[in-house]
Structures are given as structure tokens and as C-alpha cells.
Design a protein around this motif. Structure first.
Motif, PDB file in Angstrom:
ATOM      1  N   ASN A  12       0.817  -1.212   0.000  1.00 56.64           N
ATOM      2  CA  ASN A  12       0.000   0.000   0.000  1.00 56.64           C
ATOM      3  C   ASN A  12       0.854   1.267   0.000  1.00 56.64           C
ATOM      4  OD1 ASN A  12      -2.411  -1.444   0.090  1.00 56.64           O
ATOM      5  ND2 ASN A  12      -2.415  -1.539   2.321  1.00 56.64           N
ATOM      6  N   GLY A  13       2.181   1.101   0.015  1.00 59.10           N
ATOM      7  CA  GLY A  13       3.080   2.240   0.076  1.00 59.10           C
ATOM      8  C   GLY A  13       3.412   2.815  -1.285  1.00 59.10           C
ATOM      9  N   LYS A  14       4.254   3.850  -1.288  1.00 61.21           N
ATOM     10  CA  LYS A  14       4.574   4.562  -2.527  1.00 61.21           C
ATOM     11  C   LYS A  14       5.238   3.649  -3.549  1.00 61.21           C
ATOM     12  CE  LYS A  14       5.356   8.919  -0.072  1.00 61.21           C
ATOM     13  NZ  LYS A  14       5.400   8.282   1.272  1.00 61.21           N
ATOM     14  N   THR A  15       6.245   2.896  -3.104  1.00 64.30           N
ATOM     15  CA  THR A  15       6.924   2.014  -4.056  1.00 64.30           C
ATOM     16  C   THR A  15       6.247   0.659  -4.155  1.00 64.30           C
ATOM     17  OG1 THR A  15       8.494   1.144  -2.418  1.00 64.30           O
ATOM     18  CG2 THR A  15       9.115   3.158  -3.624  1.00 64.30           C
ATOM     19  N   GLY A  16       5.769   0.112  -3.021  1.00 65.53           N
ATOM     20  CA  GLY A  16       5.152  -1.215  -3.030  1.00 65.53           C
ATOM     21  C   GLY A  16       3.939  -1.283  -3.937  1.00 65.53           C
ATOM     22  N   ARG A  17       3.129  -0.232  -3.933  1.00 67.00           N
ATOM     23  CA  ARG A  17       1.942  -0.207  -4.793  1.00 67.00           C
ATOM     24  C   ARG A  17       2.347  -0.214  -6.261  1.00 67.00           C
ATOM     25  NH1 ARG A  17      -0.108   4.450  -6.577  1.00 67.00           N
ATOM     26  NH2 ARG A  17       0.747   5.615  -4.818  1.00 67.00           N
ATOM     27  N   ARG A  18       3.373   0.549  -6.584  1.00 62.72           N
ATOM     28  CA  ARG A  18       3.834   0.601  -7.972  1.00 62.72           C
ATOM     29  C   ARG A  18       4.471  -0.718  -8.393  1.00 62.72           C
ATOM     30  NH1 ARG A  18       3.889   5.848  -6.079  1.00 62.72           N
ATOM     31  NH2 ARG A  18       3.344   7.444  -7.631  1.00 62.72           N
ATOM     32  N   VAL A  19       5.225  -1.330  -7.493  1.00 67.88           N
ATOM     33  CA  VAL A  19       5.820  -2.631  -7.800  1.00 67.88           C
ATOM     34  C   VAL A  19       4.719  -3.652  -8.076  1.00 67.88           C
ATOM     35  CG1 VAL A  19       7.076  -4.579  -6.788  1.00 67.88           C
ATOM     36  CG2 VAL A  19       7.999  -2.267  -6.602  1.00 67.88           C
ATOM     37  N   ALA A  20       3.719  -3.694  -7.209  1.00 62.62           N
ATOM     38  CA  ALA A  20       2.628  -4.652  -7.384  1.00 62.62           C
ATOM     39  C   ALA A  20       1.896  -4.428  -8.707  1.00 62.62           C
ATOM     40  CB  ALA A  20       1.654  -4.547  -6.211  1.00 62.62           C
ATOM     41  N   ASP A  21       1.623  -3.168  -9.041  1.00 55.71           N
ATOM     42  CA  ASP A  21       0.927  -2.867 -10.296  1.00 55.71           C
ATOM     43  C   ASP A  21       1.753  -3.297 -11.511  1.00 55.71           C
ATOM     44  OD1 ASP A  21      -1.182  -1.798  -8.907  1.00 55.71           O
ATOM     45  OD2 ASP A  21      -0.599   0.299  -9.234  1.00 55.71           O
ATOM     46  N   ARG A  22       3.044  -3.015 -11.477  1.00 54.84           N
ATOM     47  CA  ARG A  22       3.900  -3.359 -12.613  1.00 54.84           C
ATOM     48  C   ARG A  22       4.038  -4.867 -12.757  1.00 54.84           C
ATOM     49  NH1 ARG A  22       4.843   1.734 -11.518  1.00 54.84           N
ATOM     50  NH2 ARG A  22       6.163   3.108 -12.813  1.00 54.84           N
ATOM     51  N   ASN A 125      10.497  11.778  -4.941  1.00 51.75           N
ATOM     52  CA  ASN A 125       9.700  12.897  -5.468  1.00 51.75           C
ATOM     53  C   ASN A 125       8.306  12.896  -4.864  1.00 51.75           C
ATOM     54  OD1 ASN A 125      11.878  13.358  -7.178  1.00 51.75           O
ATOM     55  ND2 ASN A 125      10.874  12.518  -8.997  1.00 51.75           N
ATOM     56  N   GLN A 126       7.725  11.698  -4.768  1.00 50.44           N
ATOM     57  CA  GLN A 126       6.317  11.585  -4.362  1.00 50.44           C
ATOM     58  C   GLN A 126       6.052  11.955  -2.911  1.00 50.44           C
ATOM     59  OE1 GLN A 126       7.853   9.645  -6.544  1.00 50.44           O
ATOM     60  NE2 GLN A 126       6.504   9.828  -8.306  1.00 50.44           N
ATOM     61  N   ASN A 127       7.114  12.222  -2.131  1.00 54.48           N
ATOM     62  CA  ASN A 127       6.868  12.738  -0.780  1.00 54.48           C
ATOM     63  C   ASN A 127       6.110  14.060  -0.826  1.00 54.48           C
ATOM     64  OD1 ASN A 127       8.160  10.625   0.519  1.00 54.48           O
ATOM     65  ND2 ASN A 127      10.134  11.653   0.607  1.00 54.48           N
ATOM     66  N   PHE A 128       6.225  14.769  -1.951  1.00 53.91           N
ATOM     67  CA  PHE A 128       5.587  16.077  -2.063  1.00 53.91           C
ATOM     68  C   PHE A 128       4.106  16.006  -2.449  1.00 53.91           C
ATOM     69  CE2 PHE A 128      10.095  17.106  -2.804  1.00 53.91           C
ATOM     70  CZ  PHE A 128      10.270  18.144  -1.893  1.00 53.91           C
ATOM     71  N   ASP A 129       3.653  14.872  -2.989  1.00 54.73           N
ATOM     72  CA  ASP A 129       2.244  14.813  -3.386  1.00 54.73           C
ATOM     73  C   ASP A 129       1.499  13.601  -2.833  1.00 54.73           C
ATOM     74  OD1 ASP A 129       3.677  13.164  -5.430  1.00 54.73           O
ATOM     75  OD2 ASP A 129       1.665  12.926  -6.245  1.00 54.73           O
ATOM     76  N   GLU A 130       2.224  12.596  -2.342  1.00 54.96           N
ATOM     77  CA  GLU A 130       1.569  11.414  -1.782  1.00 54.96           C
ATOM     78  C   GLU A 130       1.929  11.209  -0.317  1.00 54.96           C
ATOM     79  OE1 GLU A 130       2.351   7.873  -4.025  1.00 54.96           O
ATOM     80  OE2 GLU A 130       2.093   8.869  -5.954  1.00 54.96           O
ATOM     81  N   GLY A 131       2.929  11.908   0.158  1.00 57.05           N
ATOM     82  CA  GLY A 131       3.441  11.651   1.493  1.00 57.05           C
ATOM     83  C   GLY A 131       3.245  12.797   2.464  1.00 57.05           C
ATOM     84  N   HIS A 132       4.133  12.829   3.448  1.00 51.89           N
ATOM     85  CA  HIS A 132       3.956  13.743   4.569  1.00 51.89           C
ATOM     86  C   HIS A 132       4.185  15.207   4.197  1.00 51.89           C
ATOM     87  CE1 HIS A 132       8.260  12.903   4.353  1.00 51.89           C
ATOM     88  NE2 HIS A 132       8.466  14.018   5.017  1.00 51.89           N
ATOM     89  N   LEU A 133       4.695  15.489   3.003  1.00 48.44           N
ATOM     90  CA  LEU A 133       4.909  16.884   2.609  1.00 48.44           C
ATOM     91  C   LEU A 133       3.769  17.466   1.788  1.00 48.44           C
ATOM     92  CD1 LEU A 133       8.714  16.968   1.703  1.00 48.44           C
ATOM     93  CD2 LEU A 133       7.587  17.583   3.840  1.00 48.44           C
ATOM     94  N   LEU A 134       2.740  16.660   1.504  1.00 50.95           N
ATOM     95  CA  LEU A 134       1.609  17.195   0.740  1.00 50.95           C
ATOM     96  C   LEU A 134       0.918  18.328   1.492  1.00 50.95           C
ATOM     97  CD1 LEU A 134      -0.429  17.314  -1.522  1.00 50.95           C
ATOM     98  CD2 LEU A 134      -1.622  15.365  -0.486  1.00 50.95           C
TER      99      LEU A 134
END
Length: 274
Positions: A12-22, A125-134
């Protein structure tokens, strides 16, 4: 022919979700490794590990909350040993660039007896739109204990592509891939690029470690976790990662994605409109 299954821990994380989808796009059977998965997986409950490992051919391993957290080395090492004993042939570990504790977790995975690949990353990069920096971006001010240090911001999609290659292709066993973006940016420069892409003013404000911990608490993070992350960020944002790695190019044969392309794509989703 037996169908191969890949366990994606942190699915369910930033990289894990992308790995699973790919992986699914490649026709690979994916077993989610999360507390909401079936069967569930929880780093804090070793009794949940064996069921998700059983029958898996390979595994993508991410540790929550971070490999620098107390107990991470022991947990990752134990999981890696159990994985090898269960017949998991290949392990791909997402590691932290410049983190001494992360290096010890890498060693534990190498000692497991399974084939291994390490993917070392720093700031997503995604810390700015999916993570704690959004939320700080939406508020107009990104606060971090980073001074004017430059970072080789890396895209979570690139991390996932490298991990998937290591999980599904030959030639990656025993490799350590230092994955970064193609250029260094300070956090002030990253904020300026987000401003340009989103059309909203975003500035960067450097603070002390204690000041950052207090900011995290204000955003709702428990005090103990806030102190852990503030200390970790202050450590790895001291300039130790202010150089580029060639992991994406070596693993995939292409250059990494640029921060400007990420910012434009994220802005187009409307996530920074608030």
C-alpha cells in the motif's frame, strides 16, 4: 509449469503499490504484504510472516516505519531467513541511501541464503504529493531540517521499475543499485519547481531538528515517531547524499526521470490545487 508468486511487502506504500501494479501488468501473481492483505502481514507480529511467505518465489521487502528504526535490522534479518527457509528464491530490499542502520539490514538479507538485490534510495519525489509533505505544500511552506543541502530526488516509479526488473529478470542478483534522479536540487529549488508547475506559491523553510519534530507533532504525528523521523532526516540531510548514482541506468538501460517531469505530472492531477 508452476505459476510464480511474488510477495510485495508494503503493497500500500509509494513504491510497493507501484511494484505490485507493474508485476501484475507482466502477468505475475502478486501477494500483497500488508495488514489489510489476505493473509495479513504485520512487521510487528512475526506470526503473520510465515503465511505470506509460503509458496512465494520472490519478495519485495520494504520496512515500516524505516530501516533506521529500532529493531529493524533484527526484523529484516529474521524475515529474510524465514523467507529462504520457506523457499523464497529471490529478495529485493528497498534500502536507505546513506543510512548506516540500513546497511546492516542489507547485510542481514545477504546472509539469508536467498538471491538478493539491494535498491538504495533517498528522497522520493512523491513525498511532495503522496506523502507527509503534501499538507505543507498545500499550506505554502515546506519545513525541513535540511539547510541548503542538495538532494538527488528520485522518482518512485523509477524505484519500482528497478525493483521489478530485479524480481523478474536475470542478471540483477548480488547487485546494489544506488537510484537517484538525474540532477541535484536543494529543497528551495524543488519548492520553486513545484510552484512553477502548480501555479501556487510554495517556499522552503529550514529549521532545527527539534523544530521539525515539533512541526510533525503539529501535523498529528505521535511525539516518539516525530523524534525518530526528525533525527533521521537531520542525519541523512547533512549532505552525505549530495551526489548522483547510476542505479537506474545500470538496471534499466535508461536515464532516471527528472524532477521537473514529475512536478508537471503531479500538478496535472490537481493534487496541489487544495
Amino acid at each position: 509449469m508452476t505459476e510464480k508468486t511474488t510477495l510485495a511487502i508494503g503493497s500500500n506504500g509509494k513504491t510497493g503499490r507501484r511494484v505490485a501494479d507493474r508485476l501484475r501488468e507482466r502477468g505475475v501473481t502478486v501477494r500483497p504484504g500488508s495488514r489489510s492483505g489476505t493473509p495479513p502481514f504485520d512487521w510487528a507480529d512475526p506470526a503473520t510472516w510465515e503465511p505470506v511467505l509460503r509458496g512465494a518465489d520472490s519478495a519485495y521487502v520494504t520496512y515500516y516505519p524505516d530501516l533506521a528504526a529500532p529493531g529493524a535490522v533484527e526484523a529484516v534479518g529474521e524475515l529474510a531467513r524465514r523467507a529462504a527457509d520457506a523457499g523464497v528464491r529471490r529478495l529485493v530490499l528497498l534500502s536507505g541511501r546513506g543510512e548506516e542502520a540500513a546497511r546492516r539490514s542489507e547485510e542481514a538479507v545477504r546472509d539469508s541464503g536467498a538471491e538478493w538485490t539491494v535498491v538504495r534510495a533517498s528522497w522520493f519525489n512523491q513525498n511532495f504529493d503522496e506523502g507527509h509533505l503534501l499538507e505543507p505544500v498545500l499550506g505554502g511552506t515546506v519545513v525541513l531540517p535540511a539547510g541548503e543541502v542538495a538532494e538527488p530526488f528520485v522518482d518512485a516509479g523509477d524505484i519500482a521499475d528497478v525493483a521489478v526488473a530485479a524480481l523478474t529478470e536475470d542478471g540483477h542478483a548480488g547487485q546494489v543499485y544506488e537510484v537517484t534522479g538525474p540532477r541535484l536540487l536543494t529543497f528551495a529549488e524543488a519548492a520553486a519547481e513545484i510552484s512553477g508547475a502548480s501555479g501556487r506559491e510554495v517556499r522552503y523553510l529550514p529549521v532545527s531538528t527539534d523544530g521539525y519534530a515539533a512541526t510533525l507533532v503539529e501535523y498529528g504525528m505521535p511525539a516518539g515517531e516525530a523524534e525518530l523521523f526528525a533525527g533521521m532526516f537531520a542525519e541523512i540531510l547533512d549532505g552525505r547524499n549530495a551526489f548522483l548514482g547510476d542505479g537506474v541506468q545500470r538496471a534499466l538501460g535508461r536515464p532516471p526521470r527528472d524532477f521537473a517531469d514529475y512536478a508537471a505530472e503531479a500538478a496535472a492531477t490537481g493534487v496541489w490545487k487544495g
